[in-house]
Scaffold this active site. Structure first.
Site, short mmCIF file in Angstrom:
data_model
loop_
_atom_site.label_atom_id
_atom_site.label_comp_id
_atom_site.label_asym_id
_atom_site.label_seq_id
_atom_site.Cartn_x
_atom_site.Cartn_y
_atom_site.Cartn_z
N GLY A 132 3.88 -11.64 0.83
CA GLY A 132 4.40 -10.29 0.56
C GLY A 132 3.90 -9.35 1.63
O GLY A 132 2.82 -9.54 2.18
N GLN A 161 2.09 -1.22 5.43
CA GLN A 161 1.18 -2.14 6.14
C GLN A 161 1.56 -2.30 7.61
O GLN A 161 0.77 -2.80 8.40
CB GLN A 161 1.17 -3.52 5.46
CG GLN A 161 0.54 -3.49 4.07
CD GLN A 161 0.52 -4.87 3.46
OE1 GLN A 161 1.51 -5.32 2.87
NE2 GLN A 161 -0.60 -5.57 3.61
N CYS A 203 -5.04 -9.82 0.65
CA CYS A 203 -4.17 -8.79 1.21
C CYS A 203 -4.23 -8.90 2.72
O CYS A 203 -5.33 -9.01 3.29
CB CYS A 203 -4.64 -7.41 0.75
SG CYS A 203 -3.64 -6.06 1.43
N LEU A 204 -3.06 -8.88 3.37
CA LEU A 204 -3.03 -9.02 4.82
C LEU A 204 -3.72 -7.84 5.51
O LEU A 204 -4.10 -7.94 6.68
CB LEU A 204 -1.59 -9.14 5.31
CG LEU A 204 -0.84 -10.40 4.86
CD1 LEU A 204 0.62 -10.35 5.32
CD2 LEU A 204 -1.52 -11.66 5.39
N HIS A 254 1.19 -5.93 -6.62
CA HIS A 254 0.35 -5.70 -5.43
C HIS A 254 1.13 -4.92 -4.36
O HIS A 254 0.63 -3.92 -3.82
CB HIS A 254 -0.12 -7.06 -4.90
CG HIS A 254 -0.94 -6.98 -3.65
ND1 HIS A 254 -2.28 -7.30 -3.63
CD2 HIS A 254 -0.62 -6.62 -2.38
CE1 HIS A 254 -2.74 -7.11 -2.40
NE2 HIS A 254 -1.76 -6.72 -1.61
N GLU A 255 2.35 -5.38 -4.07
CA GLU A 255 3.14 -4.72 -3.02
C GLU A 255 3.58 -3.33 -3.45
O GLU A 255 3.60 -2.40 -2.65
CB GLU A 255 4.36 -5.58 -2.65
CG GLU A 255 4.04 -6.99 -2.16
CD GLU A 255 3.01 -7.03 -1.04
OE1 GLU A 255 2.89 -6.05 -0.28
OE2 GLU A 255 2.29 -8.04 -0.95
N HIS A 294 1.02 -0.80 -2.79
CA HIS A 294 0.98 -0.34 -1.40
C HIS A 294 1.89 0.88 -1.19
O HIS A 294 1.57 1.77 -0.41
CB HIS A 294 1.45 -1.44 -0.44
CG HIS A 294 0.37 -2.41 -0.05
ND1 HIS A 294 -0.76 -2.02 0.64
CD2 HIS A 294 0.26 -3.75 -0.22
CE1 HIS A 294 -1.52 -3.09 0.87
NE2 HIS A 294 -0.94 -4.15 0.35
ZN ZN Z 1 -1.70 -6.05 0.33
#
Ligand code: ZN
Length: 161
Positions: free
Chosen positions: A44, A49, A91-92, A133-134, A137
């Protein structure tokens, strides 16, 4: 085109994103986000991000074990369903620790795709967690923000170490 992924504590990760407008620019952004997500590799990725503060995220929860099924969520809305569950999340934008975050086990999502088609679907399992989660963001919320103060301090020290 691969896009650089912002890392915490970049302040752009803590901003409220604005509604997205469906146009050629957004389609190009979504294509780049999917390419960037697969390359990361991740399941995701949300627009903030990659430094774009619009309400869009991409997701493909099954590609690591099967055929790619990319989804693009434009201006999503969520209804939280099911019981609360605690589970590990990476998380990236937060390279180091996988943190334990409490989420709802099921969500109903309403969103528009890149063709302007409206969708309304219920997700559970990993997809439900990933969507929450996304979606966080898009509201400038990171997993770190969902931890208690002690757990957050520990996680931050691990990221910054
Ligand atoms: Zn994330």
């Amino acid at each position: 085109m691969l896009l650089p992924i912002l890392r915490w504590p970049d302040p752009r990760l803590s901003q409220l994103c604005v509604p997205a407008v469906l146009d050629a620019d957004l389609r190009a952004l979504a294509a780049d986000m999917l390419e960037t997500m697969y390359a990361a590799p991740g399941r995701g990725l949300a627009a903030p991000q990659v430094g774009r503060l619009v309400r869009v995220f991409v997701m493909d929860v099954g590609w690591k074990t099967g055929d790619p099924t990319p989804l693009v969520f434009v201006n999503p809305e969520l209804e939280l369903l099911g019981t609360r569950v605690l589970g590990p999340e990476g998380c990236l934008s937060i390279p180091c620790p996988v943190t334990e975050v409490e989420r709802n086990a099921q969500v109903r999502a309403r969103w528009t795709d890149l063709d302007g088609v409206a969708h309304d679907a219920i997700f559970d399992g990993f997809a439900a967690i990933c969507i929450q989660h996304e979606f966080d963001h898009l509201n400038g919320i990171l997993t770190l923000d969902r931890l208690g103060s002690e757990a957050r301090a520990l996680a931050e020290s691990e990221v910054l170490a």
